[in-house]
Each structure stands twice: as C-alpha cells, then as structure tokens.
Design a protein around this motif. Structure first.
Motif, PDB file in Angstrom:
ATOM      1  N   ALA A  17      50.525  29.140  28.269  1.00 28.53           N
ATOM      2  CA  ALA A  17      51.307  30.374  28.207  1.00 28.53           C
ATOM      3  C   ALA A  17      51.313  31.034  29.584  1.00 28.53           C
ATOM      4  N   PRO A  18      52.351  31.822  29.887  1.00 29.64           N
ATOM      5  CA  PRO A  18      52.358  32.534  31.165  1.00 29.64           C
ATOM      6  C   PRO A  18      51.061  33.334  31.339  1.00 29.64           C
ATOM      7  N   HIS A  19      50.428  33.143  32.481  1.00 27.90           N
ATOM      8  CA  HIS A  19      49.163  33.823  32.754  1.00 27.90           C
ATOM      9  C   HIS A  19      48.936  33.925  34.253  1.00 27.90           C
ATOM     10  N   ILE A  20      48.007  34.764  34.624  1.00 32.11           N
ATOM     11  CA  ILE A  20      47.577  34.906  36.013  1.00 32.11           C
ATOM     12  C   ILE A  20      46.088  34.610  36.063  1.00 32.11           C
ATOM     13  N   ASP A  21      45.678  33.783  37.011  1.00 24.25           N
ATOM     14  CA  ASP A  21      44.252  33.515  37.228  1.00 24.25           C
ATOM     15  C   ASP A  21      43.683  34.642  38.073  1.00 24.25           C
ATOM     16  N   VAL A  22      42.497  35.111  37.702  1.00 21.02           N
ATOM     17  CA  VAL A  22      41.892  36.273  38.353  1.00 21.02           C
ATOM     18  C   VAL A  22      40.457  35.952  38.753  1.00 21.02           C
ATOM     19  N   SER A  23      40.100  36.281  39.990  1.00 20.95           N
ATOM     20  CA  SER A  23      38.716  36.218  40.451  1.00 20.95           C
ATOM     21  C   SER A  23      38.263  37.637  40.779  1.00 20.95           C
ATOM     22  N   VAL A  24      37.052  37.964  40.370  1.00 21.92           N
ATOM     23  CA  VAL A  24      36.483  39.282  40.656  1.00 21.92           C
ATOM     24  C   VAL A  24      35.193  39.084  41.435  1.00 21.92           C
ATOM     25  N   PHE A  25      35.092  39.782  42.543  1.00 21.65           N
ATOM     26  CA  PHE A  25      33.897  39.787  43.386  1.00 21.65           C
ATOM     27  C   PHE A  25      33.342  41.204  43.341  1.00 21.65           C
ATOM     28  N   ALA A  26      32.052  41.336  43.047  1.00 23.45           N
ATOM     29  CA  ALA A  26      31.489  42.689  42.947  1.00 23.45           C
ATOM     30  C   ALA A  26      29.993  42.659  43.205  1.00 23.45           C
ATOM     31  N   ARG A  27      29.442  43.833  43.519  1.00 20.83           N
ATOM     32  CA  ARG A  27      28.003  43.952  43.722  1.00 20.83           C
ATOM     33  C   ARG A  27      27.277  43.490  42.460  1.00 20.83           C
ATOM     34  N   GLY A  28      26.142  42.881  42.672  1.00 16.48           N
ATOM     35  CA  GLY A  28      25.343  42.420  41.548  1.00 16.48           C
ATOM     36  C   GLY A  28      25.718  41.046  41.037  1.00 16.48           C
ATOM     37  N   LEU A  29      26.838  40.490  41.493  1.00 16.24           N
ATOM     38  CA  LEU A  29      27.248  39.150  41.081  1.00 16.24           C
ATOM     39  C   LEU A  29      26.810  38.145  42.139  1.00 16.24           C
ATOM     40  N   PHE A  30      26.202  37.058  41.713  1.00 19.02           N
ATOM     41  CA  PHE A  30      25.833  36.009  42.662  1.00 19.02           C
ATOM     42  C   PHE A  30      27.017  35.109  42.975  1.00 19.02           C
ATOM     43  N   HIS A  31      27.962  35.039  42.066  1.00 21.89           N
ATOM     44  CA  HIS A  31      29.188  34.264  42.248  1.00 21.89           C
ATOM     45  C   HIS A  31      30.336  35.099  41.693  1.00 21.89           C
ATOM     46  N   ARG A  32      31.528  34.806  42.120  1.00 27.29           N
ATOM     47  CA  ARG A  32      32.686  35.481  41.543  1.00 27.29           C
ATOM     48  C   ARG A  32      32.763  35.161  40.061  1.00 27.29           C
ATOM     49  N   VAL A  33      33.423  35.999  39.306  1.00 27.25           N
ATOM     50  CA  VAL A  33      33.730  35.690  37.919  1.00 27.25           C
ATOM     51  C   VAL A  33      35.227  35.421  37.846  1.00 27.25           C
ATOM     52  N   VAL A  34      35.599  34.518  36.952  1.00 29.09           N
ATOM     53  CA  VAL A  34      36.987  34.073  36.852  1.00 29.09           C
ATOM     54  C   VAL A  34      37.483  34.317  35.435  1.00 29.09           C
ATOM     55  N   THR A  35      38.651  34.905  35.341  1.00 28.50           N
ATOM     56  CA  THR A  35      39.260  35.160  34.038  1.00 28.50           C
ATOM     57  C   THR A  35      40.763  34.939  34.154  1.00 28.50           C
ATOM     58  N   ARG A  36      41.488  35.326  33.133  1.00 24.03           N
ATOM     59  CA  ARG A  36      42.945  35.203  33.118  1.00 24.03           C
ATOM     60  C   ARG A  36      43.554  36.471  32.545  1.00 24.03           C
ATOM     61  N   ILE A  37      44.793  36.729  32.967  1.00 20.02           N
ATOM     62  CA  ILE A  37      45.600  37.784  32.385  1.00 20.02           C
ATOM     63  C   ILE A  37      46.768  37.112  31.668  1.00 20.02           C
ATOM     64  N   TYR A  38      46.896  37.390  30.377  1.00 22.23           N
ATOM     65  CA  TYR A  38      48.055  36.967  29.600  1.00 22.23           C
ATOM     66  C   TYR A  38      48.904  38.200  29.305  1.00 22.23           C
ATOM     67  N   PHE A  39      50.147  37.988  28.906  1.00 25.34           N
ATOM     68  CA  PHE A  39      51.097  39.082  28.746  1.00 25.34           C
ATOM     69  C   PHE A  39      51.452  39.310  27.279  1.00 25.34           C
ATOM     70  N   PRO A  40      51.546  40.573  26.868  1.00 26.80           N
ATOM     71  CA  PRO A  40      51.740  40.875  25.448  1.00 26.80           C
ATOM     72  C   PRO A  40      53.056  40.369  24.872  1.00 26.80           C
ATOM     73  N   GLU A  41      54.076  40.190  25.702  1.00 23.10           N
ATOM     74  CA  GLU A  41      55.372  39.757  25.187  1.00 23.10           C
ATOM     75  C   GLU A  41      55.452  38.252  24.913  1.00 23.10           C
ATOM     76  N   HIS A  42      54.396  37.522  25.202  1.00 23.72           N
ATOM     77  CA  HIS A  42      54.416  36.062  24.999  1.00 23.72           C
ATOM     78  C   HIS A  42      53.535  35.621  23.835  1.00 23.72           C
ATOM     79  N   THR A  43      53.505  36.389  22.779  1.00 25.23           N
ATOM     80  CA  THR A  43      52.609  36.074  21.656  1.00 25.23           C
ATOM     81  C   THR A  43      52.886  34.709  21.036  1.00 25.23           C
TER      82      THR A  43
END
Length: 181
Positions: free
Chosen positions: A109-135
């Motif tokens: 499904a249409p999605h965006i890959d997301v990496s988040v870098f933040a204090r307290g993380l030893f490695h980035r975290v990876v998630t996805r964004i999906y869109f509500p209109e593509h149920t």
C-alpha cells in the motif's frame, strides 16, 4: 598481573542532530507548489508522552507512480521528485513537504518509510506512514497484514488542513510499531 581497561561507554544517536545534519532543502521531498504536494507534520514523543525537541525525522518514499529515486529502481521518476526529506523537531514537531506515494510494485500500500533519531536511542528506529484514504490496500499490504489488528492504527496518518499528521510514540501507551531493519 593482567590489567584491563574499562569499556568505552555507548553513545546515543542524539541529542545534537540539528547542528550538523540539517540543510536548506532538507524538509522538501518535492519543491513547494508541486501538484499534489502536502505537508506531513508530527511530534516525536517519549515514554511519558512528552515532546522530544531534539530529534530528527527522515523520510524516504516512492513517487506517485510507485517508483523510487534510486538507481536500483531502474524506472524513471518525476523530475521534481527527490523522495527523501529530513526535519528536526526543535520547534516541537517535524515537518516534511512531499506527495502521497503510489503503491510499490502493486503489492505494498502507499506508504512512507520513516527513520527517527533521538536522544536515548542507540540506533535509529524505523517505521512507516500509511494514508487513511487507502484502506482497501491496507488489507492486502504484507507489512500491515503481519501486525496485530490493534497495533496497525499506529502507522496510519490523520488528515489535516494542509496534509497529514503523524506522531511517533517511542514507548508507552500507543507506541508506534517499529521494524527491525
């Protein structure tokens, strides 16, 4: 007598990301005014639900035709499309300007890959964004289908006046689903 030196302490990926990792066109996966362009905004929240104001969010995505701006894709992308953007959270939220991607290989499904870098993380975290209109395509997406039903909503953005809102919860109630990549 054998002597040993203490271990070098681990380093986290934050908190000074905004000093050297931002650039002028960083938040723009496409130029302002691109047809279909929209903002995706959100906050990065810690385990107590507090805003993290020194994180960095990166996105990587396909264009509206499902093609990536990468040599390994081998297909042509729209000339204005970069497919990558980066934003810090110094103002309390991140903001990236992009277009809604197309389905990838007619499987995902249409999605965006997301990496988040933040204090307290030893490695980035990876998630996805999906869109509500593509149920419809959410039901057949292999990544979403592999998740427990009650966790899938942590990957679905919400509509806003000029695009979408997507908060990333690093821990706690409503924690965003992250992927081991």
């Amino acid at each position: 007598m054998t002597s040993s030196l203490p271990s070098t302490p681990s380093q986290t990926v934050g908190p000074y990301l905004h000093i050297g990792l931002t650039w002028y066109d960083g938040p723009y996966a496409v130029p302002l005014g691109t047809p279909g362009g929209c903002w995706i905004r959100g906050r990065v929240l810690d385990g107590q639900g507090e805003v993290i104001d020194d994180a960095m969010v990166e996105i990587w995505q396909a264009d509206p035709d499902g093609h990536f701006a990468h040599p390994d894709d081998g297909r042509e992308v729209r000339p204005e499309f970069r497919g990558f953007a980066r934003s810090d959270t110094r103002g309390g939220e991140y903001s990236v300007y992009t277009v809604v991607p197309g389905a990838v290989d007619d499987i995902q499904a249409p999605h965006i890959d997301v990496s988040v870098f933040a204090r307290g993380l030893f490695h980035r975290v990876v998630t996805r964004i999906y869109f509500p209109e593509h149920t419809e395509t959410h039901r057949t997406d292999p990544v979403l289908a592999a998740l427990p039903q009650q966790r899938r909503n942590t990957l679905i953005a919400e509509r806003s006046d000029d695009g979408y809102t997507f908060d990333v919860r690093l821990q706690g109630d409503g924690e965003t689903v992250f992927f081991d990549v």
